[in-house]
Structures are given as C-alpha cells and as structure tokens.
Design a protein around this motif. Structure first.
Motif, PDB file in Angstrom:
ATOM      1  N   GLU A 218      44.666  42.884  34.235  1.00 50.85           N
ATOM      2  CA  GLU A 218      45.254  41.766  34.969  1.00 50.85           C
ATOM      3  C   GLU A 218      44.220  40.856  35.637  1.00 50.85           C
ATOM      4  OE1 GLU A 218      49.133  42.302  37.068  1.00 50.85           O
ATOM      5  OE2 GLU A 218      48.389  44.358  37.233  1.00 50.85           O
ATOM      6  N   VAL A 219      42.961  41.213  35.630  1.00 47.83           N
ATOM      7  CA  VAL A 219      41.987  40.483  36.443  1.00 47.83           C
ATOM      8  C   VAL A 219      41.172  39.479  35.644  1.00 47.83           C
ATOM      9  CG1 VAL A 219      39.970  40.711  37.921  1.00 47.83           C
ATOM     10  CG2 VAL A 219      41.839  42.350  38.121  1.00 47.83           C
ATOM     11  N   PHE A 220      40.591  39.898  34.520  1.00 46.49           N
ATOM     12  CA  PHE A 220      39.629  39.049  33.815  1.00 46.49           C
ATOM     13  C   PHE A 220      40.263  38.348  32.620  1.00 46.49           C
ATOM     14  CE2 PHE A 220      37.153  42.798  35.395  1.00 46.49           C
ATOM     15  CZ  PHE A 220      36.635  42.154  36.497  1.00 46.49           C
ATOM     16  N   PRO A 221      39.762  37.166  32.213  1.00 44.40           N
ATOM     17  CA  PRO A 221      38.747  36.384  32.931  1.00 44.40           C
ATOM     18  C   PRO A 221      39.361  35.614  34.076  1.00 44.40           C
ATOM     19  CG  PRO A 221      39.451  35.177  31.028  1.00 44.40           C
ATOM     20  CD  PRO A 221      40.194  36.494  30.989  1.00 44.40           C
ATOM     21  N   PHE A 222      38.545  35.214  35.034  1.00 46.44           N
ATOM     22  CA  PHE A 222      39.048  34.400  36.123  1.00 46.44           C
ATOM     23  C   PHE A 222      39.322  32.989  35.621  1.00 46.44           C
ATOM     24  CE2 PHE A 222      37.979  37.672  39.073  1.00 46.44           C
ATOM     25  CZ  PHE A 222      38.802  37.420  40.167  1.00 46.44           C
ATOM     26  N   PRO A 223      40.456  32.392  36.064  1.00 47.32           N
ATOM     27  CA  PRO A 223      40.752  31.009  35.658  1.00 47.32           C
ATOM     28  C   PRO A 223      39.643  30.066  36.102  1.00 47.32           C
ATOM     29  CG  PRO A 223      42.648  32.033  36.739  1.00 47.32           C
ATOM     30  CD  PRO A 223      41.481  32.956  36.931  1.00 47.32           C
ATOM     31  N   GLY A 224      39.248  29.190  35.210  1.00 47.00           N
ATOM     32  CA  GLY A 224      38.247  28.197  35.560  1.00 47.00           C
ATOM     33  C   GLY A 224      36.829  28.697  35.513  1.00 47.00           C
ATOM     34  N   PHE A 225      36.623  29.964  35.154  1.00 47.25           N
ATOM     35  CA  PHE A 225      35.263  30.493  35.090  1.00 47.25           C
ATOM     36  C   PHE A 225      34.963  30.890  33.655  1.00 47.25           C
ATOM     37  CE2 PHE A 225      31.964  33.731  35.374  1.00 47.25           C
ATOM     38  CZ  PHE A 225      31.046  33.055  36.152  1.00 47.25           C
ATOM     39  N   SER A 226      33.891  30.341  33.125  1.00 45.52           N
ATOM     40  CA  SER A 226      33.609  30.544  31.709  1.00 45.52           C
ATOM     41  C   SER A 226      32.478  31.532  31.473  1.00 45.52           C
ATOM     42  CB  SER A 226      33.239  29.205  31.049  1.00 45.52           C
ATOM     43  OG  SER A 226      32.110  28.631  31.689  1.00 45.52           O
ATOM     44  N   GLY A 227      31.908  32.059  32.550  1.00 46.47           N
ATOM     45  CA  GLY A 227      30.776  32.970  32.390  1.00 46.47           C
ATOM     46  C   GLY A 227      31.223  34.410  32.266  1.00 46.47           C
ATOM     47  N   ALA A 263      44.965  28.201  49.505  1.00 44.48           N
ATOM     48  CA  ALA A 263      43.884  27.459  50.146  1.00 44.48           C
ATOM     49  C   ALA A 263      42.550  27.738  49.467  1.00 44.48           C
ATOM     50  CB  ALA A 263      43.813  27.815  51.628  1.00 44.48           C
ATOM     51  N   MET A 264      42.302  28.986  49.136  1.00 43.20           N
ATOM     52  CA  MET A 264      41.058  29.327  48.452  1.00 43.20           C
ATOM     53  C   MET A 264      40.996  28.669  47.078  1.00 43.20           C
ATOM     54  SD  MET A 264      40.720  33.338  49.607  1.00 43.20           S
ATOM     55  CE  MET A 264      39.402  33.707  48.447  1.00 43.20           C
ATOM     56  N   ALA A 265      42.116  28.681  46.358  1.00 46.39           N
ATOM     57  CA  ALA A 265      42.155  28.055  45.032  1.00 46.39           C
ATOM     58  C   ALA A 265      41.933  26.550  45.115  1.00 46.39           C
ATOM     59  CB  ALA A 265      43.488  28.366  44.351  1.00 46.39           C
ATOM     60  N   ALA A 266      42.271  25.939  46.273  1.00 51.86           N
ATOM     61  CA  ALA A 266      42.044  24.503  46.446  1.00 51.86           C
ATOM     62  C   ALA A 266      40.560  24.165  46.409  1.00 51.86           C
ATOM     63  CB  ALA A 266      42.663  24.027  47.759  1.00 51.86           C
ATOM     64  N   HIS A 267      39.718  25.129  46.753  1.00 50.71           N
ATOM     65  CA  HIS A 267      38.269  24.950  46.685  1.00 50.71           C
ATOM     66  C   HIS A 267      37.805  25.279  45.256  1.00 50.71           C
ATOM     67  CE1 HIS A 267      37.732  24.344  50.999  1.00 50.71           C
ATOM     68  NE2 HIS A 267      38.548  25.360  51.217  1.00 50.71           N
ATOM     69  N   GLU A 268      38.309  24.516  44.295  1.00 53.56           N
ATOM     70  CA  GLU A 268      38.145  24.886  42.889  1.00 53.56           C
ATOM     71  C   GLU A 268      36.706  24.850  42.417  1.00 53.56           C
ATOM     72  OE1 GLU A 268      39.801  22.258  40.023  1.00 53.56           O
ATOM     73  OE2 GLU A 268      39.346  20.438  41.160  1.00 53.56           O
ATOM     74  N   THR A 269      35.831  24.068  43.060  1.00 56.77           N
ATOM     75  CA  THR A 269      34.435  24.054  42.620  1.00 56.77           C
ATOM     76  C   THR A 269      33.721  25.337  43.009  1.00 56.77           C
ATOM     77  OG1 THR A 269      33.662  22.962  44.645  1.00 56.77           O
ATOM     78  CG2 THR A 269      34.265  21.544  42.767  1.00 56.77           C
ATOM     79  N   GLN A 270      34.254  26.071  43.977  1.00 59.00           N
ATOM     80  CA  GLN A 270      33.553  27.218  44.539  1.00 59.00           C
ATOM     81  C   GLN A 270      34.233  28.556  44.334  1.00 59.00           C
ATOM     82  OE1 GLN A 270      30.489  26.408  46.132  1.00 59.00           O
ATOM     83  NE2 GLN A 270      31.132  24.501  45.121  1.00 59.00           N
ATOM     84  N   VAL A 271      35.558  28.547  44.157  1.00 61.81           N
ATOM     85  CA  VAL A 271      36.337  29.789  44.169  1.00 61.81           C
ATOM     86  C   VAL A 271      37.332  29.801  43.014  1.00 61.81           C
ATOM     87  CG1 VAL A 271      37.797  31.312  45.559  1.00 61.81           C
ATOM     88  CG2 VAL A 271      36.209  29.757  46.712  1.00 61.81           C
ATOM     89  N   SER A 272      37.448  30.942  42.357  1.00 70.82           N
ATOM     90  CA  SER A 272      38.514  31.176  41.388  1.00 70.82           C
ATOM     91  C   SER A 272      39.389  32.299  41.912  1.00 70.82           C
ATOM     92  CB  SER A 272      37.950  31.561  40.014  1.00 70.82           C
ATOM     93  OG  SER A 272      37.242  30.483  39.433  1.00 70.82           O
ATOM     94  N   VAL A 273      40.705  32.133  41.852  1.00 72.34           N
ATOM     95  CA  VAL A 273      41.655  33.104  42.394  1.00 72.34           C
ATOM     96  C   VAL A 273      42.521  33.653  41.277  1.00 72.34           C
ATOM     97  CG1 VAL A 273      43.593  33.434  43.983  1.00 72.34           C
ATOM     98  CG2 VAL A 273      41.677  31.959  44.647  1.00 72.34           C
ATOM     99  N   ARG A 274      42.762  34.950  41.339  1.00 69.76           N
ATOM    100  CA  ARG A 274      43.607  35.616  40.345  1.00 69.76           C
ATOM    101  C   ARG A 274      44.751  36.328  41.062  1.00 69.76           C
ATOM    102  NH1 ARG A 274      44.136  34.897  34.855  1.00 69.76           N
ATOM    103  NH2 ARG A 274      44.559  36.840  33.779  1.00 69.76           N
ATOM    104  N   ARG A 275      45.985  36.063  40.661  1.00 69.26           N
ATOM    105  CA  ARG A 275      47.158  36.728  41.215  1.00 69.26           C
ATOM    106  C   ARG A 275      47.592  37.821  40.256  1.00 69.26           C
ATOM    107  NH1 ARG A 275      46.990  31.424  42.481  1.00 69.26           N
ATOM    108  NH2 ARG A 275      47.625  30.807  44.613  1.00 69.26           N
ATOM    109  N   THR A 276      47.744  39.049  40.756  1.00 64.22           N
ATOM    110  CA  THR A 276      48.120  40.181  39.915  1.00 64.22           C
ATOM    111  C   THR A 276      49.240  40.967  40.591  1.00 64.22           C
ATOM    112  OG1 THR A 276      46.722  41.948  40.852  1.00 64.22           O
ATOM    113  CG2 THR A 276      45.650  40.356  39.380  1.00 64.22           C
ATOM    114  N   SER A 277      49.775  41.946  39.888  1.00 54.60           N
ATOM    115  CA  SER A 277      50.821  42.786  40.468  1.00 54.60           C
ATOM    116  C   SER A 277      50.274  43.679  41.570  1.00 54.60           C
ATOM    117  CB  SER A 277      51.459  43.651  39.374  1.00 54.60           C
ATOM    118  OG  SER A 277      50.493  44.526  38.804  1.00 54.60           O
ATOM    119  N   ARG A 278      48.966  43.814  41.650  1.00 50.80           N
ATOM    120  CA  ARG A 278      48.331  44.640  42.681  1.00 50.80           C
ATOM    121  C   ARG A 278      47.726  43.806  43.811  1.00 50.80           C
ATOM    122  NH1 ARG A 278      47.577  50.030  40.986  1.00 50.80           N
ATOM    123  NH2 ARG A 278      48.033  50.366  38.773  1.00 50.80           N
TER     124      ARG A 278
END
Length: 323
Positions: A218-227, A263-278
């Motif tokens: 449920e975690v990887f890859p993070f949205p918006g992160f290509s590395g 709010a963290m996801a709004a900082h899209e240049t710096q933070v990627s957020v993942r929502r999971t069942s956990r």
C-alpha cells in the motif's frame, strides 16, 4: 494569508478568542509536518492560531519533475512558489493568521548545515539575532499568545534555520516582555513555551505500521516521486526523545490527521503523502517513507527549572494557563 485580525477578533476586543497560540517555524512545510494536527485542532476549537515562518524555503529540493525548473540552480523561483503552497496548507488547517518574519523574503533559506549557502549574506543563519528577534517580538506583542511553540536548541535535527528559529523565538519571548519601545506595542509575557518532540516508542509504533503497510503493497511508490523509495530511519526524524517521560503535553488531534495530511500534500514540491488502510505516511525529497500521525508531542522549554510544572498526562498546551 493575512496578518490582520478579523473584525472584533483582535486581542483585547470583546469577540477576541481567549486562547491564543503562536507557532514559529523555519520553512514552509515544517508547520504541517510537525504541528499540523495541533494547529487544526485549536483553530477548529476557536483559539486564535498564528504562524510565523522565517524563510521561504528557497533552497529546498523539488520532488515533481514538472516543477524542477523552480530549483535554486535553475529559475530560483521556488520561494515564491512555496508561498502558494503554504497558503493552501493553511486553508487545509483552518488557520487564517500567517506571517513571514519581517515580510516574505526578508531572510533567505540557509540550506543544510555546512552548505556554502550558510555563508550567503541575507540568509537566516547569518541574521543578526536581536534584529530578527525584535521583528518576532512585535508579532508576539500584537498577537499576545499565552503559548508559543517552536523547536528545541538543536532545531530538532541540526538544520541552521531551525536552530536559528529556536534562538530567535526564545529571544523574542524575552524582548516582548520588556518595557521598551523598539518592539512596539504593550509588553507581553508568554506564559508557556513548548518545543515539539517525538517520543521513540511512538515513533517505533509508527514505523511498525509503515512496514506492515509496505508488506501489504500500500505504500510504494509515493505519488509524485519518481526516484527509488525506501524507509527513513527513526533517528532521522526531527525532535526524537527517548521516552514518554520527556513529553510534557500530548495533543490528541487524531480527528485532524486528514487535515494534516492534506496540508502536507499541499507542499507538493517538498512532501509526498500516501493514504493507506493502516494510516497516512509521507516522504520528503529523499523518498524515504516515514509515518504521519495526528498525535503530536511537546516539551516545556523550562522543564529543567520546573520539572513538575506540567500535570502528568497533560493533553492541552494551555493546561495551567489562565486565559
């Protein structure tokens, strides 16, 4: 974002909120990552929540490839872009009072400790301490908070701007209480100063949830992160303390975890957020995943002098403070 109080809401006016909380952070996104749920909770409860951000975060690494041109080595327009990100984050948290220390761009992001940018004239690390503290003291005298939140002496993880934010905040509290003209406004004594911390047992539980969510796919890859994405190390998390005994106030703001994640996801240049069942998890530009929680922890700045001042198990930053 505005520094103006809504009509009738200025301190001392009949409609002013009795509880007033001021937070001092180094860069846009720091407020959401470390204190976002707390900010949302108190704002929703009717407290006046004010945020001062010390820099625009111009030296941050950019996550989305489509925004790479903003970076300091290219267009060097990341700072202005992050103003918009912070505005969106404040909307998510329900916070309407935000200021940049001395105005947007007064102090530039200093970069990580040891970087050549630490020596750049105009960066926050090079700022005159009393000059910056007087600017913040003027905000303290205007907002008149009972409670102020910032980082501990090491800035949580040794970043120059976080260390400087701590020093400026602590000095501003002293200056705001003095009967002097330079700060402007009537003197004001902040009743409580807290440093945000994270107890290791809570962090360990969060990483256990992260590993389980990763095992579930449920975690990887993070949205918006290509590395290449891996796991952060618990010791890399800012403000870690070894035990719950080093925490004076635990703010249970689980109901505002979603607002914090937004709010963290709004900082899209710096933070990627993942929502999971956990639960929620996030990664910074290094792609290393770590837990996100709606429970946030604070240590009294004066706990060495008053070890028994905060009631055991306190869950309110205003505990023991007369409004």
């Amino acid at each position: 974002m505005t520094a103006a109080f809504p009509p009738g809401a200025a301190p001392g006016s009949p409609a002013a909120p009795e509880r007033r909380l001021l937070l001092v952070h180094a860069h846009p996104d720091d407020e959401s990552i470390t204190t976002g749920a707390t900010m949302a909770k108190y704002a929703a409860e009717g407290a006046h929540v004010a945020l001062v951000t010390c820099t625009l975060g111009e030296e941050g690494e950019v996550i989305p490839d489509g925004l790479a041109h903003l970076a300091p080595g290219q267009d060097d327009t990341l700072g202005p872009h992050r103003i918009g990100e912070l505005r969106a984050a404040m909307r998510a948290l329900g916070v309407t009072d935000h200021r940049f220390l001395g105005g947007p761009g007064r102090y530039r992001d200093s970069g990580m400790m040891g970087a050549p940018t630490n020596d750049r004239p105009g960066c926050f690390w090079q700022a005159d301490l009393d000059e910056a503290a007087h600017l913040l003291a003027a905000v303290v005298r205007e907002v008149r908070p009972q409670v102020l939140v910032t980082y501990g002496p090491d800035g949580g993880y040794g970043h120059p701007d976080h260390i400087k934010a701590h020093r400026v905040a602590m000095r501003a509290v002293e200056l705001a209480a003095l009967d002097g003209r330079r700060a402007g406004g009537a003197p004001h004594q902040v009743r409580r100063v807290y440093w945000n911390v994270v107890p290791r047992p809570v962090l360990d539980e969060g990483f256990a949830r992260l590993y389980a969510a990763a095992d579930d796919g449920e975690v990887f890859p993070f949205p918006g992160f290509s590395g290449t994405t891996g796991f952060a190390q618990p010791d890399d998390v800012p403000g870690v303390v070894e035990s719950a005994g080093e925490v004076d106030v635990t703010v249970h703001a689980e109901a505002y975890e979603e607002a914090k994640a937004e709010a963290m996801a709004a900082h899209e240049t710096q933070v990627s957020v993942r929502r999971t069942s956990r639960g929620h998890f996030f990664a910074l530009s290094n792609g290393a995943a770590q837990p996100l929680t709606g429970t946030e922890f604070f240590q009294r700045a004066d706990r060495a002098d008053h070890p028994d001042a905060a009631p055991a198990g306190a869950d309110d930053l205003f505990a023991g403070v007369d409004a």
